[in-house]
Design a protein around this motif. Sequence first.
Motif, PDB file in Angstrom:
ATOM      1  N   VAL A  95       1.209  -1.568   0.222  1.00 18.33           N
ATOM      2  CA  VAL A  95      -0.232  -0.200   0.045  1.00 18.33           C
ATOM      3  C   VAL A  95       0.953   1.420   0.020  1.00 18.33           C
ATOM      4  CG1 VAL A  95      -1.597   1.655   1.617  1.00 18.33           C
ATOM      5  CG2 VAL A  95      -2.015  -1.102   1.050  1.00 18.33           C
ATOM      6  N   THR A  96       1.949   1.073   1.171  1.00 18.98           N
ATOM      7  CA  THR A  96       2.471   2.103   0.665  1.00 18.98           C
ATOM      8  C   THR A  96       3.221   2.863  -1.039  1.00 18.98           C
ATOM      9  OG1 THR A  96       3.399   2.008   3.465  1.00 18.98           O
ATOM     10  CG2 THR A  96       5.040   2.914   1.831  1.00 18.98           C
ATOM     11  N   ARG A  97       4.070   1.153  -1.812  1.00 22.50           N
ATOM     12  CA  ARG A  97       4.610   2.084  -2.981  1.00 22.50           C
ATOM     13  C   ARG A  97       3.406   2.265  -3.828  1.00 22.50           C
ATOM     14  NH1 ARG A  97       6.774  -2.808  -1.557  1.00 22.50           N
ATOM     15  NH2 ARG A  97       5.980  -4.317  -2.354  1.00 22.50           N
ATOM     16  N   TYR A  98       2.203   1.323  -3.143  1.00 24.58           N
ATOM     17  CA  TYR A  98       1.271   2.091  -4.335  1.00 24.58           C
ATOM     18  C   TYR A  98       0.805   4.445  -4.128  1.00 24.58           C
ATOM     19  CZ  TYR A  98      -3.739   1.589  -6.096  1.00 24.58           C
ATOM     20  OH  TYR A  98      -4.621   2.659  -7.052  1.00 24.58           O
ATOM     21  N   MET A  99       0.558   4.027  -2.844  1.00 26.91           N
ATOM     22  CA  MET A  99       0.507   5.642  -2.755  1.00 26.91           C
ATOM     23  C   MET A  99       1.462   6.075  -3.272  1.00 26.91           C
ATOM     24  SD  MET A  99      -1.759   4.908   1.389  1.00 26.91           S
ATOM     25  CE  MET A  99      -1.851   6.799   1.665  1.00 26.91           C
ATOM     26  N   ASN A 100       2.780   6.301  -2.997  1.00 27.20           N
ATOM     27  CA  ASN A 100       3.210   6.918  -3.290  1.00 27.20           C
ATOM     28  C   ASN A 100       3.529   7.099  -4.801  1.00 27.20           C
ATOM     29  OD1 ASN A 100       5.415   7.240  -0.861  1.00 27.20           O
ATOM     30  ND2 ASN A 100       6.075   4.935  -1.042  1.00 27.20           N
ATOM     31  N   ARG A 101       3.531   6.366  -5.851  1.00 26.32           N
ATOM     32  CA  ARG A 101       3.157   6.011  -6.398  1.00 26.32           C
ATOM     33  C   ARG A 101       2.175   7.199  -7.402  1.00 26.32           C
ATOM     34  NH1 ARG A 101       2.912   0.792  -7.702  1.00 26.32           N
ATOM     35  NH2 ARG A 101       0.703   0.526  -8.424  1.00 26.32           N
ATOM     36  N   GLN A 102       0.693   6.500  -6.768  1.00 23.99           N
ATOM     37  CA  GLN A 102      -0.544   7.451  -6.765  1.00 23.99           C
ATOM     38  C   GLN A 102      -0.655   8.896  -6.371  1.00 23.99           C
ATOM     39  OE1 GLN A 102      -3.536   6.623  -8.983  1.00 23.99           O
ATOM     40  NE2 GLN A 102      -1.956   4.521  -8.623  1.00 23.99           N
ATOM     41  N   TYR A 103       0.035   9.601  -5.715  1.00 19.91           N
ATOM     42  CA  TYR A 103       0.766  11.225  -5.323  1.00 19.91           C
ATOM     43  C   TYR A 103       2.068  11.179  -6.927  1.00 19.91           C
ATOM     44  CZ  TYR A 103      -2.162  10.879  -1.274  1.00 19.91           C
ATOM     45  OH  TYR A 103      -3.523  10.870  -0.712  1.00 19.91           O
ATOM     46  N   ARG A 104       2.664  10.563  -6.424  1.00 19.36           N
ATOM     47  CA  ARG A 104       3.602  11.252  -7.284  1.00 19.36           C
ATOM     48  C   ARG A 104       2.587  11.684  -8.930  1.00 19.36           C
ATOM     49  NH1 ARG A 104       7.048   7.612  -6.775  1.00 19.36           N
ATOM     50  NH2 ARG A 104       6.849   6.202  -8.547  1.00 19.36           N
ATOM     51  N   ASN A 105       2.029  10.536  -9.423  1.00 13.86           N
ATOM     52  CA  ASN A 105       1.259  10.846 -10.951  1.00 13.86           C
ATOM     53  C   ASN A 105       0.053  11.808 -10.822  1.00 13.86           C
ATOM     54  OD1 ASN A 105       3.184   8.223 -11.891  1.00 13.86           O
ATOM     55  ND2 ASN A 105       1.217   7.366 -11.407  1.00 13.86           N
ATOM     56  N   SER A 106      -0.294  12.235  -8.898  1.00 19.27           N
ATOM     57  CA  SER A 106      -1.007  12.978  -9.348  1.00 19.27           C
ATOM     58  C   SER A 106      -1.169  14.387  -9.532  1.00 19.27           C
ATOM     59  CB  SER A 106      -1.865  13.046  -7.525  1.00 19.27           C
ATOM     60  OG  SER A 106      -2.881  13.831  -7.507  1.00 19.27           O
ATOM     61  N   LEU A 107       0.876  14.228  -8.656  1.00 22.51           N
ATOM     62  CA  LEU A 107       1.159  15.934  -8.907  1.00 22.51           C
ATOM     63  C   LEU A 107       1.810  16.067 -10.446  1.00 22.51           C
ATOM     64  CD1 LEU A 107       3.055  15.303  -5.680  1.00 22.51           C
ATOM     65  CD2 LEU A 107       2.009  16.913  -5.674  1.00 22.51           C
ATOM     66  N   MET A 108       2.358  15.345 -11.092  1.00 20.67           N
ATOM     67  CA  MET A 108       2.688  15.317 -12.354  1.00 20.67           C
ATOM     68  C   MET A 108       1.363  16.138 -13.454  1.00 20.67           C
ATOM     69  SD  MET A 108       5.457  15.348 -12.346  1.00 20.67           S
ATOM     70  CE  MET A 108       5.795  15.380 -14.379  1.00 20.67           C
ATOM     71  N   THR A 109      -0.041  15.071 -12.740  1.00 17.41           N
ATOM     72  CA  THR A 109      -0.969  15.713 -13.583  1.00 17.41           C
ATOM     73  C   THR A 109      -1.430  17.009 -12.865  1.00 17.41           C
ATOM     74  OG1 THR A 109      -1.555  13.508 -13.956  1.00 17.41           O
ATOM     75  CG2 THR A 109      -3.059  14.920 -14.142  1.00 17.41           C
ATOM     76  N   MET A 110      -1.161  17.389 -12.082  1.00 18.36           N
ATOM     77  CA  MET A 110      -1.819  19.187 -11.399  1.00 18.36           C
ATOM     78  C   MET A 110      -0.959  19.440 -12.071  1.00 18.36           C
ATOM     79  SD  MET A 110      -2.881  18.576  -7.770  1.00 18.36           S
ATOM     80  CE  MET A 110      -1.647  17.646  -6.880  1.00 18.36           C
ATOM     81  N   LYS A 111       0.796  19.120 -12.176  1.00 15.50           N
ATOM     82  CA  LYS A 111       1.396  20.142 -12.738  1.00 15.50           C
ATOM     83  C   LYS A 111       1.421  20.635 -14.281  1.00 15.50           C
ATOM     84  CE  LYS A 111       6.605  20.558 -14.342  1.00 15.50           C
ATOM     85  NZ  LYS A 111       6.980  20.595 -14.704  1.00 15.50           N
ATOM     86  N   GLU A 112       1.047  19.383 -15.184  1.00 12.77           N
ATOM     87  CA  GLU A 112       0.645  19.717 -16.459  1.00 12.77           C
ATOM     88  C   GLU A 112      -0.780  20.623 -16.393  1.00 12.77           C
ATOM     89  OE1 GLU A 112       0.067  15.360 -17.899  1.00 12.77           O
ATOM     90  OE2 GLU A 112       2.343  14.946 -17.230  1.00 12.77           O
ATOM     91  N   LEU A 113      -1.491  20.115 -15.600  1.00 12.64           N
ATOM     92  CA  LEU A 113      -2.788  21.529 -16.686  1.00 12.64           C
ATOM     93  C   LEU A 113      -2.637  22.630 -15.941  1.00 12.64           C
ATOM     94  CD1 LEU A 113      -5.558  18.752 -14.314  1.00 12.64           C
ATOM     95  CD2 LEU A 113      -5.138  18.984 -16.776  1.00 12.64           C
ATOM     96  N   ILE A 114      -2.002  22.459 -14.702  1.00 16.18           N
ATOM     97  CA  ILE A 114      -1.281  24.157 -13.979  1.00 16.18           C
ATOM     98  C   ILE A 114      -0.849  24.717 -15.254  1.00 16.18           C
ATOM     99  CG2 ILE A 114      -0.492  25.206 -12.832  1.00 16.18           C
ATOM    100  CD1 ILE A 114      -1.242  23.165 -10.554  1.00 16.18           C
ATOM    101  N   GLU A 115       0.503  23.956 -16.350  1.00 14.12           N
ATOM    102  CA  GLU A 115       1.250  24.498 -17.194  1.00 14.12           C
ATOM    103  C   GLU A 115       0.770  25.253 -18.178  1.00 14.12           C
ATOM    104  OE1 GLU A 115       4.347  21.928 -17.365  1.00 14.12           O
ATOM    105  OE2 GLU A 115       5.840  22.718 -15.833  1.00 14.12           O
ATOM    106  N   VAL A 116      -0.155  24.375 -18.379  1.00 14.71           N
ATOM    107  CA  VAL A 116      -0.804  24.516 -20.034  1.00 14.71           C
ATOM    108  C   VAL A 116      -2.228  25.719 -19.483  1.00 14.71           C
ATOM    109  CG1 VAL A 116      -3.401  23.359 -21.224  1.00 14.71           C
ATOM    110  CG2 VAL A 116      -1.153  21.844 -20.979  1.00 14.71           C
ATOM    111  N   GLU A 117      -2.914  25.567 -18.539  1.00 15.66           N
ATOM    112  CA  GLU A 117      -3.239  26.725 -18.081  1.00 15.66           C
ATOM    113  C   GLU A 117      -2.805  28.433 -18.409  1.00 15.66           C
ATOM    114  OE1 GLU A 117      -7.264  28.830 -17.802  1.00 15.66           O
ATOM    115  OE2 GLU A 117      -7.153  26.373 -17.930  1.00 15.66           O
TER     116      GLU A 117
END
Length: 128
Positions: A95-117
């Motif tokens: 679960v720890t590895r899974y959560m780390n991966r999910q949060y990393r991917n989520s932050l990268m998605t937010m970064k992409e969306l903010i940069e596009v906006e």
Amino acid sequence: MRSPPALINVEVIDETDEGTHYRNTLKILGRTTTSDELYTADEENYRTTSVYDDEDFSGELFFDHTETEAGTHVRLHGDIEIGTSLFERALRPVVTRYMNRQYRNSLMTMKELIEVEYAAQEPEPVES
């Protein structure tokens, strides 16, 4: 909607001076769980905190934000209780590895969306 795959639903329960109360429904490793979360922002220390509480999953996650020349570095750490059975304790590293991966991917998605906006809002250069 682009969100972590584990996130099925988010409901805002209440917004107060204390923070924002959410009810999240997650599906992690085939198991669906709903947790109540209190999200607070400490702007002085550049930290956001999520406090979770339900029968399967409780604890705190801290997101420390540090500005760098390349942008903002976010460090996730916390203390999460997943359960007390032998099976649940054995599942903790997964679960720890899974959560780390999910949060990393989520932050990268937010970064992409903010940069596009941000790029869409920049005025075009004026030709002289």
